[in-house]
Design a protein around this motif. Sequence first.
Motif, PDB file in Angstrom:
ATOM      1  N   ILE A   1       0.812  -1.215   0.000  1.00 28.77           N
ATOM      2  CA  ILE A   1       0.000   0.000   0.000  1.00 28.77           C
ATOM      3  C   ILE A   1       0.849   1.269   0.000  1.00 28.77           C
ATOM      4  N   ASP A   2       2.040   1.226   0.602  1.00 28.97           N
ATOM      5  CA  ASP A   2       2.868   2.433   0.626  1.00 28.97           C
ATOM      6  C   ASP A   2       3.470   2.751  -0.737  1.00 28.97           C
ATOM      7  N   HIS A   3       3.280   1.849  -1.713  1.00 31.90           N
ATOM      8  CA  HIS A   3       3.772   2.089  -3.075  1.00 31.90           C
ATOM      9  C   HIS A   3       2.645   2.220  -4.092  1.00 31.90           C
TER      10      HIS A   3
ATOM     11  N   ASP B   1      -6.642  -5.848  -1.979  1.00 30.54           N
ATOM     12  CA  ASP B   1      -6.586  -6.491  -0.655  1.00 30.54           C
ATOM     13  C   ASP B   1      -5.234  -6.212  -0.013  1.00 30.54           C
ATOM     14  N   PRO B   2      -4.986  -4.962   0.404  1.00 33.21           N
ATOM     15  CA  PRO B   2      -3.667  -4.614   0.938  1.00 33.21           C
ATOM     16  C   PRO B   2      -3.274  -5.405   2.177  1.00 33.21           C
TER      17      PRO B   2
ATOM     18  N   PHE C   1      -7.020   6.060   6.476  1.00 36.46           N
ATOM     19  CA  PHE C   1      -6.842   6.738   5.193  1.00 36.46           C
ATOM     20  C   PHE C   1      -7.957   6.441   4.205  1.00 36.46           C
ATOM     21  N   TYR C   2      -8.498   5.228   4.237  1.00 41.41           N
ATOM     22  CA  TYR C   2      -9.428   4.808   3.183  1.00 41.41           C
ATOM     23  C   TYR C   2     -10.827   4.460   3.688  1.00 41.41           C
TER      24      TYR C   2
ATOM     25  N   THR D   1     -10.533  -2.920   2.384  1.00 39.96           N
ATOM     26  CA  THR D   1     -10.746  -3.511   1.064  1.00 39.96           C
ATOM     27  C   THR D   1     -10.920  -2.385   0.053  1.00 39.96           C
ATOM     28  N   LEU D   2     -10.064  -2.340  -0.951  1.00 41.10           N
ATOM     29  CA  LEU D   2     -10.045  -1.225  -1.894  1.00 41.10           C
ATOM     30  C   LEU D   2     -10.517  -1.670  -3.274  1.00 41.10           C
TER      31      LEU D   2
END
Length: 224
Positions: free
Chosen positions: A60-62, A89-90, A105-106, A110-111
């Motif tokens: 997720i940090d990338h 699915d980070p 943050f989100y 689940t994104l």
Amino acid sequence: MLIVSFVTGPWQANCYLVAAGPGSDCVVVDPGVGALEMLSRALSEHQLRPAAVAVTHGHIDHVGSAREICRDYRIPVLCPVDDRNLLSDPMAALMPEAAPLIEQFYGTTTLEEPDEVVDVAPDSHHELAGFDLQFLHAPGHTPGCSMIRLVDEQYGPIMMSGDVVFAGSVGRTDMPEGDPSVMATSLARVVGALDDRTHLLPGHGPATTMDQERRTNPYLQGLG
């Protein structure tokens, strides 16, 4: 050639913009959490046009801003195929304690994937913004973890090394989907084979060179 970099998010990940020069198309490499505002400023300052997002791996940090960047600029994201699941699915590759920060943050863990995802096969080449980008597969940190290589006439080989190798260190392997034995193989076969002239632009921390790391990085002693 123009390379612009800035640091994003709580994990202090490096995002890079790679272009032939001001006023040209560019590739956005590893846009982490909260990258959109800094990206917008950099694009405006250098009059750049994003052609694609390219990620070294799926943490997720990338990739944290990949979806909104791809949506706003109507461009694809190129992601190593073995890490594509991490776009949505980070937590599959993070420790459980990271969940509250992701939710902060989100609003969820689940994104949604970016609208257009290009699966990047190991060691494949992709023509973007006038560059031949090669994704050197170097798993261990994650299954799809890669380094993105290009060659410039003036500067020679340049590698966005993601979380494979840093100045003085290498990527961790203790998180879900990490594998220390696979990382050891990647360091020996992929990193160890790099030309000493290679400029390394890591996913975290300062830039370095392969010559410097071969001489001083304790994790690379005896390789190549």
